[in-house]
Design a protein around this motif. Structure first.
Motif, PDB file in Angstrom:
ATOM      1  N   MET B  32       0.856  -1.183   0.000  1.00  0.00           N
ATOM      2  CA  MET B  32       0.000   0.000   0.000  1.00  0.00           C
ATOM      3  C   MET B  32       0.889   1.229   0.000  1.00  0.00           C
ATOM      4  O   MET B  32       2.038   1.193   0.477  1.00  0.00           O
ATOM      5  CB  MET B  32      -0.954   0.000   1.193  1.00  0.00           C
ATOM      6  CG  MET B  32      -1.960  -1.144   1.158  1.00  0.00           C
ATOM      7  SD  MET B  32      -3.213  -1.045   2.429  1.00  0.00           S
ATOM      8  CE  MET B  32      -4.290   0.250   1.780  1.00  0.00           C
ATOM      9  N   SER B  33       0.331   2.311  -0.527  1.00  0.00           N
ATOM     10  CA  SER B  33       1.165   3.490  -0.709  1.00  0.00           C
ATOM     11  C   SER B  33       0.314   4.747  -0.710  1.00  0.00           C
ATOM     12  O   SER B  33      -0.884   4.690  -1.031  1.00  0.00           O
ATOM     13  CB  SER B  33       1.905   3.353  -2.051  1.00  0.00           C
ATOM     14  OG  SER B  33       2.903   4.310  -2.186  1.00  0.00           O
ATOM     15  N   TYR B  35       0.320   8.825  -2.196  1.00  0.00           N
ATOM     16  CA  TYR B  35       0.902   9.773  -3.131  1.00  0.00           C
ATOM     17  C   TYR B  35       0.206  11.122  -2.960  1.00  0.00           C
ATOM     18  O   TYR B  35      -0.968  11.188  -2.583  1.00  0.00           O
ATOM     19  CB  TYR B  35       0.692   9.324  -4.583  1.00  0.00           C
ATOM     20  CG  TYR B  35       1.455   8.087  -4.943  1.00  0.00           C
ATOM     21  CD1 TYR B  35       0.939   6.831  -4.653  1.00  0.00           C
ATOM     22  CD2 TYR B  35       2.689   8.170  -5.570  1.00  0.00           C
ATOM     23  CE1 TYR B  35       1.646   5.694  -4.966  1.00  0.00           C
ATOM     24  CE2 TYR B  35       3.396   7.027  -5.895  1.00  0.00           C
ATOM     25  CZ  TYR B  35       2.861   5.794  -5.582  1.00  0.00           C
ATOM     26  OH  TYR B  35       3.563   4.671  -5.898  1.00  0.00           O
ATOM     27  N   GLN B  45       5.520   9.989  -4.246  1.00  0.00           N
ATOM     28  CA  GLN B  45       5.217   9.024  -3.196  1.00  0.00           C
ATOM     29  C   GLN B  45       5.572   9.585  -1.831  1.00  0.00           C
ATOM     30  O   GLN B  45       6.678  10.108  -1.630  1.00  0.00           O
ATOM     31  CB  GLN B  45       5.978   7.724  -3.452  1.00  0.00           C
ATOM     32  CG  GLN B  45       5.496   6.554  -2.621  1.00  0.00           C
ATOM     33  CD  GLN B  45       6.078   5.241  -3.101  1.00  0.00           C
ATOM     34  OE1 GLN B  45       7.241   5.145  -3.446  1.00  0.00           O
ATOM     35  NE2 GLN B  45       5.256   4.208  -3.141  1.00  0.00           N
ATOM     36  N   TYR B  48       5.167   4.253   1.870  1.00  0.00           N
ATOM     37  CA  TYR B  48       4.634   3.004   1.387  1.00  0.00           C
ATOM     38  C   TYR B  48       4.780   1.935   2.455  1.00  0.00           C
ATOM     39  O   TYR B  48       5.529   2.098   3.420  1.00  0.00           O
ATOM     40  CB  TYR B  48       5.289   2.578   0.073  1.00  0.00           C
ATOM     41  CG  TYR B  48       6.769   2.305   0.145  1.00  0.00           C
ATOM     42  CD1 TYR B  48       7.681   3.307  -0.140  1.00  0.00           C
ATOM     43  CD2 TYR B  48       7.254   1.036   0.453  1.00  0.00           C
ATOM     44  CE1 TYR B  48       9.040   3.058  -0.096  1.00  0.00           C
ATOM     45  CE2 TYR B  48       8.606   0.780   0.493  1.00  0.00           C
ATOM     46  CZ  TYR B  48       9.500   1.800   0.211  1.00  0.00           C
ATOM     47  OH  TYR B  48      10.839   1.541   0.255  1.00  0.00           O
ATOM     48  N   SER B  49       4.065   0.853   2.248  1.00  0.00           N
ATOM     49  CA  SER B  49       4.096  -0.255   3.195  1.00  0.00           C
ATOM     50  C   SER B  49       4.122  -1.559   2.431  1.00  0.00           C
ATOM     51  O   SER B  49       3.329  -1.756   1.504  1.00  0.00           O
ATOM     52  CB  SER B  49       2.858  -0.218   4.094  1.00  0.00           C
ATOM     53  OG  SER B  49       2.758  -1.408   4.858  1.00  0.00           O
ATOM     54  N   MET B  50       5.030  -2.437   2.806  1.00  0.00           N
ATOM     55  CA  MET B  50       5.137  -3.715   2.120  1.00  0.00           C
ATOM     56  C   MET B  50       4.340  -4.812   2.823  1.00  0.00           C
ATOM     57  O   MET B  50       4.168  -5.899   2.269  1.00  0.00           O
ATOM     58  CB  MET B  50       6.603  -4.108   1.972  1.00  0.00           C
ATOM     59  CG  MET B  50       7.362  -3.129   1.096  1.00  0.00           C
ATOM     60  SD  MET B  50       9.123  -3.428   1.003  1.00  0.00           S
ATOM     61  CE  MET B  50       9.151  -4.890  -0.026  1.00  0.00           C
ATOM     62  N   LYS B  57       9.700   5.393   4.012  1.00  0.00           N
ATOM     63  CA  LYS B  57       9.499   6.720   3.433  1.00  0.00           C
ATOM     64  C   LYS B  57       9.611   6.679   1.913  1.00  0.00           C
ATOM     65  O   LYS B  57      10.408   5.930   1.354  1.00  0.00           O
ATOM     66  CB  LYS B  57      10.561   7.683   3.981  1.00  0.00           C
ATOM     67  CG  LYS B  57      10.473   7.901   5.477  1.00  0.00           C
ATOM     68  CD  LYS B  57      11.600   8.790   5.958  1.00  0.00           C
ATOM     69  CE  LYS B  57      11.522   8.988   7.462  1.00  0.00           C
ATOM     70  NZ  LYS B  57      12.645   9.811   7.973  1.00  0.00           N
ATOM     71  N   GLY B  58       8.807   7.527   1.286  1.00  0.00           N
ATOM     72  CA  GLY B  58       8.919   7.729  -0.144  1.00  0.00           C
ATOM     73  C   GLY B  58       9.744   8.976  -0.423  1.00  0.00           C
ATOM     74  O   GLY B  58      10.671   9.301   0.317  1.00  0.00           O
ATOM     75  N   ASP B  59       9.347   9.709  -1.449  1.00  0.00           N
ATOM     76  CA  ASP B  59      10.095  10.903  -1.845  1.00  0.00           C
ATOM     77  C   ASP B  59       9.850  12.111  -0.951  1.00  0.00           C
ATOM     78  O   ASP B  59      10.729  12.933  -0.754  1.00  0.00           O
ATOM     79  CB  ASP B  59       9.694  11.301  -3.278  1.00  0.00           C
ATOM     80  CG  ASP B  59      10.260  10.346  -4.305  1.00  0.00           C
ATOM     81  OD1 ASP B  59       9.600  10.122  -5.337  1.00  0.00           O
ATOM     82  OD2 ASP B  59      11.374   9.830  -4.071  1.00  0.00           O
TER      83      ASP B  59
END
Lengths: 115, 112
Positions: B32-33, B35, B45, B48-50, B57-59
């Motif tokens: 899940m993510s 944006y 982004q 996110y989560s794996m 962390k994203g950008d």
């Protein structure tokens, strides 16, 4: 680092014209996935296609076709016989294996199809 | 129907007032993510989560928090919103990294 460039910010065509949206990507990874999304005026993001880096076969789906060329790092999208309903912003995106879960989008191309 | 549900769709709030944007998916997706979409900057982004309890962390993570206590939910928390967080936010989920993300309908947030 990975990057996606959509050089065309805006394209305007007349209905029934063919139009190609360009996408150039950068990644050091050998395993990656490329995507196209459509964002109509209503705002939602609609998934159109994905392609993995090992599959350079071009694809046609109705009026849509995609040309993936690893040699030029490009994944271009062509709409044949465009229609007013194709008016939207189109995003190209890249997800590299070694970039974790990072989906990197290009800046988008706004396509306007006039009747 | 397989979908990602975000709430609210629209939100106007004041600077500094904590808020949470909820996101839920019914597809049993691991990824899940979040944006944010801004004019001229495209989609970036945030986090996110794996999987459950695994987030990264994203950008552009500054000013945001997330949690993944259950597989289906991935809320976005703004502890002290500021006007530069005015944006269109999307939640998305995916079953694996080779598949395209399914996006929610978006949340348009205005911070005044």
């Amino acid at each position: 680092a990975q990057k996606v460039t959509q050089a065309q910010t805006e394209i305007s065509v007349v209905e029934k014209e063919d139009v190609t949206l360009d996408c150039v990507y950068e990644t050091r990874d050998t395993t990656y996935y490329l995507f196209w999304y459509k964002q109509p005026p209503s705002g939602e993001l609609v998934f159109l296609i994905r392609r993995n880096s090992f599959d350079e076969q071009n694809e046609i789906s109705g009026r849509y076709s995609w040309n993936f060329q690893k040699s030029t790092s490009s994944f271009n999208f062509t709409i044949t016989a465009s229609q007013v309903v194709d008016s939207a912003v189109y995003f190209c995106a890249l997800r590299a294996n070694n970039a974790g879960n990072m989906l990197t989008f290009g800046g988008g191309t706004r396509l306007m199809v006039k009747p | 129907e397989a979908q990602v549900t975000q709430n609210p769709r629209y939100l106007i709030t004041v600077t500094g007032k904590k808020l949470t944007v909820t996101c839920s998916q019914n597809m049993n997706h691991e990824y899940m993510s979040w944006y944010r979409q801004d004019p001229g900057l495209g989609l970036r982004q945030i986090y996110y989560s794996m999987n459950v309890e695994v987030t990264d962390k994203g950008d552009v993570p500054e000013g945001y928090k997330v949690s993944r206590k259950e597989k289906r939910n991935f809320p976005l928390i703004l502890e002290s919103p500021s006007p530069n967080q005015t944006s269109l936010y999307f939640c998305a989920s995916s079953s694996d990294r080779g598949r395209g993300y399914t996006f929610g309908s978006g949340t348009r947030l205005t911070v005044v």
